[in-house]
Scaffold this motif. Sequence first.
Motif, PDB file in Angstrom:
ATOM      1  N   VAL A  18       0.826  -1.208   0.000  1.00  0.00           N
ATOM      2  CA  VAL A  18       0.000   0.000   0.000  1.00  0.00           C
ATOM      3  C   VAL A  18       0.857   1.252   0.000  1.00  0.00           C
ATOM      4  CG1 VAL A  18      -1.943  -1.114   1.179  1.00  0.00           C
ATOM      5  CG2 VAL A  18      -0.155  -0.024   2.543  1.00  0.00           C
ATOM      6  N   PHE A  29      -8.047  -2.366   0.681  1.00  0.00           N
ATOM      7  CA  PHE A  29      -7.733  -2.668   2.083  1.00  0.00           C
ATOM      8  C   PHE A  29      -9.012  -2.761   2.905  1.00  0.00           C
ATOM      9  CE2 PHE A  29      -7.060  -0.812   6.365  1.00  0.00           C
ATOM     10  CZ  PHE A  29      -6.338  -1.850   6.926  1.00  0.00           C
ATOM     11  N   LEU A  45       0.305  -5.953   5.962  1.00  0.00           N
ATOM     12  CA  LEU A  45       0.571  -4.798   5.106  1.00  0.00           C
ATOM     13  C   LEU A  45       2.065  -4.569   4.920  1.00  0.00           C
ATOM     14  CD1 LEU A  45      -1.996  -2.036   6.138  1.00  0.00           C
ATOM     15  CD2 LEU A  45      -2.196  -3.848   4.430  1.00  0.00           C
ATOM     16  N   ARG A  90      -0.101  -0.940  10.254  1.00  0.00           N
ATOM     17  CA  ARG A  90      -1.535  -0.945   9.937  1.00  0.00           C
ATOM     18  C   ARG A  90      -2.288   0.252  10.529  1.00  0.00           C
ATOM     19  NH1 ARG A  90      -5.336  -6.249   9.531  1.00  0.00           N
ATOM     20  NH2 ARG A  90      -7.360  -5.250   9.535  1.00  0.00           N
ATOM     21  N   TYR A  93      -1.085   3.424   8.618  1.00  0.00           N
ATOM     22  CA  TYR A  93      -1.660   3.480   7.273  1.00  0.00           C
ATOM     23  C   TYR A  93      -3.136   3.848   7.323  1.00  0.00           C
ATOM     24  CZ  TYR A  93      -3.776   1.862   2.940  1.00  0.00           C
ATOM     25  OH  TYR A  93      -4.513   1.779   1.790  1.00  0.00           O
TER      26      TYR A  93
END
Length: 214
Positions: A18, A29, A45, A90, A93
Motif C-alpha cells: 500500500v 484494504f 501490510l 496498519r 496506514y
Amino acid sequence: MNLPPPGKQGPTVADMWVDPRCPWAWITFRWLQEVEQVRSIDLRLHVMSLSVLNEGREVPEKYRTAMVEGWGPVRVCVAAEQRHGRDALRPLYTAMATLIHHKKAGLGRDMMLTALAEADLPAELIKAAGVTDYDAALRDSHHAGMDPVGAEVGTPVIHVPGPGGELIAFFGPVVSPSPRGEAAGRLWDGVLAVAGTDGFFELNRSRTRDPLFD
C-alpha cells in the motif's frame, strides 16, 4: 507456535502493498478488512510507493506535485515499521489514508503528525519524511511487492500462497465501493480462484466510477 488441528488449514496469509495516497488501494484494504470477518485470512501490510513506481515516467502535470509530496508519507510508514515493528504499520496506514481520502487533509506535515498521534506513535517519526535514510528499505519493500507482478501495473498488489506453496501475486481487485459482509467473502473466493489458475493473466473492463469510500 500454535498449529491448526489435524485436517484443518491455518489462515491464508494475504500480503498487501500500500501507499497511503492511493485511493484504490485504500478501498481494497477496506474490502480485505471485511474479508477478515468472514474468511480465515492473516492480512499483512507492506509499503510500496507510487513515487518510486512512476520514477522516470511521463505523468500528467496534475500528478507531479503529488509525486514529490508522496515521498513523505511512505518514508514515515517505513520508519514506523522499522522502529516499532510490523504491527505499527496498519494503524498508521489507516490513519493516513482516512485523513487523505475522507478528510482531504493532503500529504503534508500536518496530516502526518495527526496520523502519528492517532496511531499512538512518536511525533519524532515525522523527521523521516524529509530525509533519504529509509529510502533503501522503502525501495526494497516496494520491489518485493511489485516485481512479481510486472512493470505494467500499479496498486493494489496482493500476494497469497498457492495450493502447492508457490507465490501467487496479482494486481487488484480494483473495486468501488468496497463490498461488505459475505459479498466481500465471495469476491475473495473468486479472486483466489482466478489468480490461482495456471496461465490466467487478465480480466478487465472500463472503469466507470470514481473511488467510493463509504
